[in-house]
Write a protein that holds these residues in place. Structure first.
Motif, PDB file in Angstrom:
ATOM      1  N   VAL A 166       0.990  -1.230  -0.092  1.00 10.87           N
ATOM      2  CA  VAL A 166      -0.001   0.015   0.088  1.00 10.87           C
ATOM      3  C   VAL A 166       0.979   1.412  -0.096  1.00 10.87           C
ATOM      4  O   VAL A 166       0.596   2.048  -0.876  1.00 10.87           O
ATOM      5  CB  VAL A 166      -0.960   0.000   1.186  1.00 10.87           C
ATOM      6  N   MET A 170       1.018   4.167  -3.037  1.00 14.84           N
ATOM      7  CA  MET A 170       0.480   5.534  -2.736  1.00 14.84           C
ATOM      8  C   MET A 170       1.827   6.403  -2.874  1.00 14.84           C
ATOM      9  O   MET A 170       1.669   7.710  -2.200  1.00 14.84           O
ATOM     10  CB  MET A 170       0.181   5.678  -0.967  1.00 14.84           C
TER      11      MET A 170
ATOM     12  N   THR C  52       0.679  -1.206 -12.216  1.00 14.07           N
ATOM     13  CA  THR C  52       1.228  -0.487 -11.036  1.00 14.07           C
ATOM     14  C   THR C  52       2.436  -0.848 -10.580  1.00 14.07           C
ATOM     15  O   THR C  52       3.151   0.019  -9.612  1.00 14.07           O
ATOM     16  CB  THR C  52       0.296  -0.866  -9.936  1.00 14.07           C
ATOM     17  N   LEU C  54       3.808  -3.590  -9.389  1.00 17.78           N
ATOM     18  CA  LEU C  54       4.057  -4.523  -8.170  1.00 17.78           C
ATOM     19  C   LEU C  54       4.933  -5.731  -8.629  1.00 17.78           C
ATOM     20  O   LEU C  54       5.524  -6.310  -8.190  1.00 17.78           O
ATOM     21  CB  LEU C  54       2.642  -4.695  -7.560  1.00 17.78           C
ATOM     22  N   ARG C  84      -4.538   3.157  -7.254  1.00 20.07           N
ATOM     23  CA  ARG C  84      -5.435   1.942  -7.201  1.00 20.07           C
ATOM     24  C   ARG C  84      -6.029   1.581  -5.982  1.00 20.07           C
ATOM     25  O   ARG C  84      -5.676   1.924  -4.889  1.00 20.07           O
ATOM     26  CB  ARG C  84      -4.585   0.839  -7.638  1.00 20.07           C
ATOM     27  N   PHE C  86      -7.459  -2.093  -3.841  1.00 24.80           N
ATOM     28  CA  PHE C  86      -7.204  -3.355  -3.858  1.00 24.80           C
ATOM     29  C   PHE C  86      -8.437  -4.253  -3.751  1.00 24.80           C
ATOM     30  O   PHE C  86      -9.507  -4.150  -3.005  1.00 24.80           O
ATOM     31  CB  PHE C  86      -6.202  -3.838  -2.699  1.00 24.80           C
ATOM     32  N   ASN C  88      -8.795  -7.208  -2.141  1.00 23.36           N
ATOM     33  CA  ASN C  88      -8.986  -7.648  -0.700  1.00 23.36           C
ATOM     34  C   ASN C  88      -8.822  -6.497   0.377  1.00 23.36           C
ATOM     35  O   ASN C  88      -7.963  -6.575   1.221  1.00 23.36           O
ATOM     36  CB  ASN C  88      -8.066  -8.739  -0.334  1.00 23.36           C
ATOM     37  N   ARG C  90      -7.118  -3.012   1.514  1.00 16.88           N
ATOM     38  CA  ARG C  90      -5.854  -2.651   2.261  1.00 16.88           C
ATOM     39  C   ARG C  90      -5.852  -1.523   2.936  1.00 16.88           C
ATOM     40  O   ARG C  90      -5.148  -0.738   2.496  1.00 16.88           O
ATOM     41  CB  ARG C  90      -4.708  -3.125   1.371  1.00 16.88           C
ATOM     42  N   LEU C  91      -6.606  -1.501   4.001  1.00 18.78           N
ATOM     43  CA  LEU C  91      -6.440  -0.333   4.833  1.00 18.78           C
ATOM     44  C   LEU C  91      -5.671  -0.360   5.855  1.00 18.78           C
ATOM     45  O   LEU C  91      -5.520  -1.686   6.421  1.00 18.78           O
ATOM     46  CB  LEU C  91      -7.674   0.108   5.129  1.00 18.78           C
ATOM     47  N   ARG C 166      -8.802   7.509  -0.389  1.00 20.80           N
ATOM     48  CA  ARG C 166      -7.345   7.422  -0.467  1.00 20.80           C
ATOM     49  C   ARG C 166      -6.453   7.426  -1.867  1.00 20.80           C
ATOM     50  O   ARG C 166      -5.534   8.082  -1.945  1.00 20.80           O
ATOM     51  CB  ARG C 166      -6.723   6.175   0.523  1.00 20.80           C
ATOM     52  N   ALA C 167      -7.102   6.972  -2.718  1.00 22.34           N
ATOM     53  CA  ALA C 167      -6.717   6.697  -3.893  1.00 22.34           C
ATOM     54  C   ALA C 167      -6.532   8.186  -4.675  1.00 22.34           C
ATOM     55  O   ALA C 167      -5.944   8.758  -5.249  1.00 22.34           O
ATOM     56  CB  ALA C 167      -7.172   5.736  -5.026  1.00 22.34           C
TER      57      ALA C 167
END
Lengths: 298, 294, 256
Positions: A166, A170, C52, C54, C84, C86, C88, C90-91, C166-167
């Protein structure tokens, strides 16, 4: 033998100095742990700081302040060298690499007789470290950590700790953050090594092995890695307790072990989680949220 | 030439004990992903169990069994008292490190209370005293026995992991605890079994090394933990064949550096190499794949 | 001003010999909502992870307007304006909603460490501005009442919204949504559809992975269909519903 006796007396009468020193180390580790870096390099950093500063003060006759700075820089440089290749990897490779580093430093300290005095160590080191040095260093450290936590840097670090994917998406440069924090940790531990050397009259390779590294990790973890005061609480607890239990050497180890196990089992988020739980239950009644995080992570 | 062969013999027997110990370490650290610093204490415990059994007059194979089971029981206790409790309460895995370290210290303290701080030795036996001289190379019966025992233990572990349902369960839990639960693997029991296996291997290694050097002391575990971690670095985390290869490699490197490197840096060379490996190929010398899922 | 047009050329990804994505190409037009659909395991999320950064990509090229995203590190891709959510969610569960959304503003902070340690007034001003922006965003997404709750305490639908907030806080050109409607009820899906259209209105390009055909039909201008890591169809929602290849790929799933 004389040196050991001298060290015993010194450490007994200077329990406050020891608490301060260990608190400083604890914050050094706190920096690494705050971004999920499980560092066993403390022993190695401290050895570098200790031997290099002692060389500067005793052999080259430099004043104490530049010697301490040099010790800290040695620690920071070593951290950069280990961190750069290993920090990009997932898993426990970082832990293993830091462990390997500490062992390499210890073995070198054991064998490089002309520089480190080998297994016998270096004795009658002038006692330059004053209590106020340690207090000052600790105050600066607490200010740095506190300010960091309140800034967007702290937010990024907290994100890295909980979920580095995350953080990356960000826009946080996770690698750069981790490396910087680890270098800072090396700096602090190197400095602490320099202070320790000029506090104890004596240094030897045995002071800086795996045990030293793991002890140092114990301070912030035991105190709690989420609270600003956690490292101090953990360091003071683990420093004072053995002194209080000095009546029997073996029994002390057993009691000490049992106590630490009890603290860990009953307060799995560190000693300061007592406060946190109380605060949370006062608000919403759910203290479970924090502990649920690691398990939802992939 | 005979010096060289002598070192090969010594290195292999030393390395085989490292391999046995490291297999246990890699099961816990790499496969279960648990940081257990008490692994060295199980090793020390095993050495004392074996010693007491030998003093009671038990034959060597039975004494080894006592060491193995004793180490295994210590492992099971550590899981039940510390690691399981922490899992249930949602503690961070770092807390496991702190607690297992404290446990190791307790065990060292207890060993000192019971056996004293003095180094102890195994009672004289044919196993310890028989040796042959072949072309200037001295081979002890003990060295052969240690090698054979180690190979048997390795084979047993390999069979357990590859062929048995327990092994399948361990591999499933290692892949993902959640997946294991979904497909009906008893996760708690599987972890317990793994701790028994790892503790047993540590205990057996304790007896083997205790015999090889004929030295048993409360402090022998700490150094062994360092060796175990080193072998994990060489072999790669969670890689059991890698642990075996790494164990032999470390044994040989140690013995050869003592024999051939006259400089005072002999240990540093071994560790320097290991450090270099960490920097160049941190997933271990014997790893096949490096990329993991994000 | 760049618009956020995403072009993907023949990208491929293998995991230890297993092909996850095999030569996929498509374009997400600037200011449009592009749907990426397909059965489970068809390579949608893998594609998103490649965009992204990853997952390193094995072959092909990804461009955002004039910038090459191929082989670029995830945080740099984020800095180029890609955000982006997710699949599942993701906070950071034990932090407040506001703190979670504030993480999105990371790239907008300009003050360096020395200013922070010296506590220069500019630092606090910057922080206040970011906070104000996030609060406005929370209002727009109608979750401002939750600003101080722990993210882990929220309902599923609210957590999805926080993740989108957030995004958006990172002020992206391109927003990637990975199954945002998963686990939502009918009413929540409806509100989500409105939100996506609202985001489109503000000029942000959206790439949407979704299973819910109604939602996809409602918001998407263009749809790309994947199956077994390959692209099997492309077109408007109406065209996709008629496509025999798509019907075949989904057959046996429809009755579930």
């Amino acid at each position: 033998m004389n040196a050991a006796v001298a060290q015993f007396i010194a450490s007994y009468s200077n329990i406050i100095d020891l608490c301060l020193l260990n608190s400083l180390i604890a914050y050094g580790l706190f920096l690494a742990l705050s971004a999920n870096m499980f560092s066993l390099a403390t022993g190695g950093f401290m050895a570098l700081g200790a031997y290099s500063s002692v060389y500067l003060t005793m052999e080259l006759g430099l004043p104490f302040a530049p010697a301490v700075l040099a010790g800290a820089i040695c620690g920071a440089a070593a951290a950069a060298l280990i961190g750069a290749p290993v920090l990009r990897l997932r898993g426990d490779y970082f832990m293993l690499a830091t462990f390997g580093f500490t062992e390499v430093v210890r073995v070198i300290a054991l064998n490089w007789d002309s520089f480190t005095g080998g297994a016998l160590g270096i004795v009658s080191i002038p006692r330059y470290t004053q209590t106020w040095h340690l207090v000052l260093a600790l105050i600066v450290m607490v200010y740095v950590v506190h300010t960091l936590r309140g800034s967007y840097f702290g937010r990024a670090i907290a994100a890295i700790k909980q979920d580095d994917v995350v953080a990356q998406t960000m826009g946080v440069n996770v690698f750069a953050y981790r490396l910087s924090l680890f270098v800072a940790s090396g700096f602090i531990c190197g400095m602490a090594g320099a202070f320790a050397a000029h506090l104890n009259y004596f240094i030897g390779p045995g002071d800086f092995g795996l045990v030293r590294s793991v002890d140092a990790l114990t301070y912030p973890i035991l105190g709690g890695v989420n609270a600003l005061a956690g490292p101090v609480v953990g360091a003071v607890f683990t420093t004072i307790l053995p002194e209080a239990l000095r009546f029997s050497n073996q029994l002390r180890e057993i009691l000490m072990g049992a106590l630490v196990v009890a603290v860990v089992l009953y307060l799995p988020d560190g000693a300061l989680s007592v406060l946190k739980l109380r605060r949370r239950s006062g608000k919403s009644g759910s203290g479970k949220v924090a502990t649920a995080t690691p398990r939802t992570k992939q | 030439m005979s010096v060289f062969l002598q070192q090969v013999v010594n290195g292999i027997s030393l390395g085989s004990t490292y391999a046995v110990f490291a297999m246990g370490c890699t099961l816990i650290f790499g496969v279960l992903n648990i940081v257990n610093m008490a692994q060295g204490a199980f090793f020390m415990g095993g050495a004392y169990f074996g010693l007491e059994a030998a003093r009671l007059g038990l034959p060597a194979p039975l004494a080894l069994l006592v060491a193995l089971v004793g180490g295994g029981v210590l492992g099971v206790l550590a899981e039940l008292v510390i690691f399981r409790t922490l899992r249930v309460r949602g503690g961070h895995r770092w807390m496991g490190l702190v607690a297992s370290l404290a446990l190791a210290r307790m065990m060292v303290g207890i060993a000192q209370e019971i056996f004293g701080t003095q180094v102890q030795r195994y009672p004289a036996s044919t196993l310890l005293d028989t040796a042959w001289d072949i072309d200037g190379v001295r081979i002890q019966l003990l060295q052969i026995v240690i090698l054979v025992v180690s190979i048997v233990l390795m084979a047993l572990l390999a069979l357990t992991l590859q062929r048995s349902s327990t092994g399948r369960a361990i591999r499933t839990v290692a892949y993902s605890e959640d997946v294991a639960r979904i497909v009906g693997v008893p996760v708690g029991r599987t972890i317990l079994t793994t701790f028994f296996l790892a503790g047993g291997l540590a205990g057996a290694a304790g007896m083997l090394l205790g015999n090889l050097f004929n030295v048993v002391s409360p402090f022998m575990g700490e150094q062994m933990l360092v060796k175990g971690l080193t072998v994990i670095i060489l072999g790669g985390l969670g890689n059991v064949p890698g642990a075996v290869a790494g164990g032999f490699l470390l044994g040989l490197v140690e013995v050869f550096s003592v024999a051939y490197v006259s400089s005072s840096f002999r240990d540093a060379i071994g560790f320097g190499l290991i450090f270099l490996i960490l920097l160049v190929k941190p997933t271990g010398l014997f790893s096949r794949f490096e990329e993991r899922r994000a | 001003m760049t618009d956020g047009e995403l072009k993907v050329w023949q990208i491929a990804k293998h995991f230890q010999g297993i092909v996850a994505v095999d030569s996929v190409s498509f374009c997400a037009k600037a200011g449009h909502v592009t749907g990426l659909i397909g059965p489970n395991g068809s390579g949608k999320t893998t594609t998103m992870n490649m965009i992204t950064g990853l997952y390193p990509i094995d072959a092909g090229r990804i461009m955002l307007d004039d910038e090459n995203l191929t082989g670029v590190e995830p945080h740099r891709i984020a800095a180029l304006g890609v955000a982006r959510t997710f699949q599942n969610i993701r906070l950071l569960a034990d932090q407040t909603v506001l703190a979670n959304v504030m993480l999105g503003t990371h790239r907008s902070h300009r003050k360096g460490l020395p200013s922070v340690f010296a506590r220069l007034p500019g630092v606090a001003a910057e922080e206040r501005a970011a906070q104000a922006r996030c609060r406005t965003l929370l209002e727009e997404l109608r979750i401002d009442r939750l600003a101080d709750s722990a993210a882990g305490d929220l309902s599923y639908g609210d957590r999805r919204r926080v993740e989108i907030a957030r995004a958006l806080a990172s002020q992206p050109r391109l927003l990637l949504l990975d199954e945002p409607a998963a686990g939502m009820n009918h009413a929540e899906k409806g509100r989500l559809g409105d939100l996506i259209l609202q985001i489109r209105q503000s000029g942000i390009t959206v790439l949407l992975i979704e299973h819910d055909i109604d939602l996809v039909s409602k918001v998407c201008d263009h749809i790309v269909v994947l199956n077994f890591g390959r692209e099997i169809a492309e077109g408007t929602p109406a065209e996709i519903r008629q496509s025999p290849a798509v019907i075949e790929a989904y057959l046996g799933r429809e009755d579930a």
